[in-house]
Design an enzyme around this catalytic site. Sequence first.
Site, mmCIF file in Angstrom:
data_model
loop_
_atom_site.group_PDB
_atom_site.id
_atom_site.type_symbol
_atom_site.label_atom_id
_atom_site.label_comp_id
_atom_site.label_asym_id
_atom_site.label_seq_id
_atom_site.Cartn_x
_atom_site.Cartn_y
_atom_site.Cartn_z
ATOM 1 N N ASP A 99 0.735 -1.211 0.100
ATOM 2 C CA ASP A 99 0.019 0.064 -0.068
ATOM 3 C C ASP A 99 0.949 1.362 0.009
ATOM 4 O O ASP A 99 2.231 1.016 0.347
ATOM 5 C CB ASP A 99 -1.054 -0.062 1.274
ATOM 6 C CG ASP A 99 -2.241 0.926 0.688
ATOM 7 O OD1 ASP A 99 -2.065 1.736 0.055
ATOM 8 O OD2 ASP A 99 -3.328 0.747 1.881
HETATM 9 C C1 BGC Z 1 -4.898 3.059 0.205
HETATM 10 C C2 BGC Z 1 -5.285 2.409 -1.194
HETATM 11 C C3 BGC Z 1 -4.970 2.811 -2.323
HETATM 12 C C4 BGC Z 1 -3.672 3.757 -2.439
HETATM 13 C C5 BGC Z 1 -3.674 4.644 -3.693
HETATM 14 C C6 BGC Z 1 -3.860 4.100 0.009
HETATM 15 O O1 BGC Z 1 -3.977 5.236 0.951
HETATM 16 O O2 BGC Z 1 -4.874 2.526 1.371
HETATM 17 O O3 BGC Z 1 -6.545 1.441 -0.896
HETATM 18 O O4 BGC Z 1 -5.302 2.187 -3.504
HETATM 19 O O5 BGC Z 1 -3.809 4.921 -1.360
HETATM 20 O O6 BGC Z 1 -4.421 5.478 -3.793
#
Ligand code: BGC
Length: 721
Positions: free
Chosen positions: A269
Amino acid sequence: MKGSFIKSIKVLTIFLIGVIMNNEQANAQDYVFKKFKPPVDYKTAVKRASEILSKMTLEEKISLIGGERSFYIKGFDKYKIPELYLSDATQGVHIRKEINTGLPKSTAMPCPSALTATWNIKLAHDYAKAVGEECRAGGIAVLLGPGMNIYRISQNGRNFEYFGEDPFLASRVIENYVVGMQSTGTMATLKHFLLNNTEYYRRKSNSIVDERTIHEIYTPAFKAGIDAGAMCVMTSYNQINGEWAAESKYVITDLLRKYLGFRGLVMSDWWSTWDPEKSIKSGLDLEMPGEPGNHKDLFEKIGDIFVKKNAARLIKEGKVSENDINRMAKNIIRTSIEMGIYDRTVKDESYLNKFSDHESVALNTAREAIVLLRNENNILPIQPDGKKKILLTGEFTETIAQGGGSAKVDGYNFVTMSDAFKNIYGTQVDYVKNPTEEQLKKADVVLLSIGTLDSEGHDKDFNLPNETEELVLTTAAKNKNVVVVVSTGGGVKMTNWNNKVAGILYAWYAGQNGNTALAEIVSGKVNPSGKLPITIEKKFEDSPGADYVPAGEKIYSNWVDDMQPDIPIRNVKYNEGILVGYRWYDTKNIEPLYHFGFGLSYTKFEYSNLKVDTKTFKKGEKLNVTFDVKNAGSSSGKEIAQLYIKDVESSVHRPEKELKGFTKISLEPGETKTIKMKLSGNDFSFWDVKKKEWKIEPGNFVIMVGSSSNDIRSSIIIEAK
Ligand code: BGC
C-alpha cells in the site's frame, strides 16, 4: 434459541467423511461462475519474462520495483515494456485531476457494501466489468481493487469499500468481481492483505490475531479472489502480530504465496514499507509509490526508507542479492505478460461508447442493494396515484451521499433524491428543506433522508451525530408515518428511534442512479430485495472488538499524522477470534437491532421440503441439499435463500452458525421454485492449528435454510463418521 431449535428439527443421519470445496451453491441462477483464464499461459509468460530480464541492467530492474509519479510502474521502450498506470478503486475509476488519462468521466457505482447487499453474483460480475471497461477507456492497466477487508467493527471508515462481515458471502461476490474485472483486460488487485479492519491509526496499528481466525475469517475472501484468477494483491498498512504486512515473510511468502497459492504481483500500500531490506526479503514485488511524492518533509523526518533507493547499496553490502531483485522484477513483468498487456494497447477508447450500459448496471445494482428494514402497517409502497401526500426532507435530498478517500468516484448524471421522487410522483411529493411543524403534521408520509459521509483515513462514530438523532426524533414526534432513508457505508445506530418510525430503507451509498432506484422502491415499481451483509448492533459496546480504541481517546486519527515517527504503535487485539459478525451475536446471545441476512420484501416467501440426497457421504462426493421456496404474497419479488451449517459436537469452539450457501431467485405470486445447493468437505471443516490444515471431525452437523441468519425456516441434522 439454539437448544429448542435443535430438539425440534427433523433428524436425518448421514455419514460424512470429507470432500473438497466447491462454490457451486452460490450459483443456482443461470449465470455460472467461471474462473478467469489469462490470455497468455503461465509457462510462456515465464519464458518471455526471463528473456526480457536477461537483457536488463541491474539499475533498470531496480527502477522497476518501486513505483513512479505516485501511480505508475516504469516502462522501457527498448524492451517494449509499456509504462503501467494503476488507479483506484473498487466502486469505479477515481479520476485524479493531476493525472490526465483522457477519461472524461467515470460511473459512480453503488459502494461495494451495497453491491454485497444484493447477494447477486451476476451483478458483481457485471459491475466489475463496467468498472474494468472504464479502466480500459482511460488507459488504466491495474485497478486498485477490490478492497475486501472483513467488516469487523461498524466504525471502520472504509466499510463502504468492502464486502461485509461474512467470509463466504464476501468470497462469492469477490470471485465474480475479479472475473468481471479481468475479462476486460484490466488487472484486479485484492487489497489490503491483511487485517486492516479499521482506519484508526491504520499506519501505526498492530493487529494481534490468532492463526485459526486468520484462516477462517480473514483469508477466505482473498483465497476466493486468488482462485478466481486475480493478478495482483496489495498488502496493508498495519502490522500483523508485530510485523509490517509489506515486509513480513510470514504474510507474503508463507501465507499469501504458499498457503493461498498466489503467484501474481504483490505491491505495497502507499508508503507502508519501513525497512527496505526486510521488504525485499519478504516476497514483495513492488513498492508503491516508491518515492516521497508530496510528503518530502515527512520523509525527511522518517528517513530514507525506499526500496528503489536502497536496493543497490543493500546488494553491495551483501544484505540482499541480485536474485532477490530479479524475482521482484520478474513477477511484475511476467504478470503483465500473462494478462496480455505487452501485446496490445492498454487504452481502448471504444469503451467510451459503453457508458450507458454502465449506468444501467449501476441502476440495477442499486435496485437490488437497498434494504427494507422496517415497514410497519405496510406503509410502503406508496402508490404514485396522487392520493397520499408525501413530504420529502432531510440531509441528502439535494446532495449525494458518497464515500470519500482514494475510493471516491465523482460520477455524472447524478439524480438527486428530490428530482428522483418528483420524476415518479410529480406534485404528490413536496420537497421541503426546513418543514414547519404544520407541514410535517399534514403530510400523509414523511420521507426523511439521513446518513453519514464515511471516508478512508479515519473511523466514524457508530452513534449518529446529535443533530441527526434529533432530526429523526423530532420528525417522528410530529408524524407517525415517517420513513427514514439511511445513506451510509456500514452500520449506524438506529436504536433510539427504530420503533418510533414507520419505515426504514437502508440505501448505502447507492451511486449516481441510486435515488432513481430508491424512488422506484418507495413507489412499488421495484420490490426491494437487498439483505444486510452485516449485523447492525443496538449499541456499539455490544459488538465484537468494541474496545479497539482505548477508553477516553477519540476515534479520529489523521492518515498523514499517523505516519509521524513519534506516534507509538497501537495494539489491536482481535480477542473475539472467529466470532465476527453474526457468529459473535449468536454465540454470545446478544440481540442486535438487525440481523445479518435480513431484509424485507413487499411479498412473503414460504420454505418447505428440505431434503438431502444421500445418507452416506464419502470423500470426494458432494452433498446435495434441496428445498422449495414459494412466493406466498401477491406481488412478484426476489428472495435470497440462505443455508447455514452448525457443528454440534466439536473439540474446538465452533460458531452457532456459518453461511455456506445462498441463492437469489425471482418468483411470481404463487410460484414455487426448488433450490439446489451443494455442500462439500470444507463447508464442514475448521482450521486445525496443530496440523495446519482444514479438518472435519466426526459428529452431528445441522444444516439450516432460511430467509436470514435469524429466520431459519427448516433444518436437518447429519452426522459425520
Ligand atoms: C489506500 C489504498 C489505495 C492507495 C492509492 C492508500 O492510501 O489505502 O487503498 O489504493 O492509497 O490511492
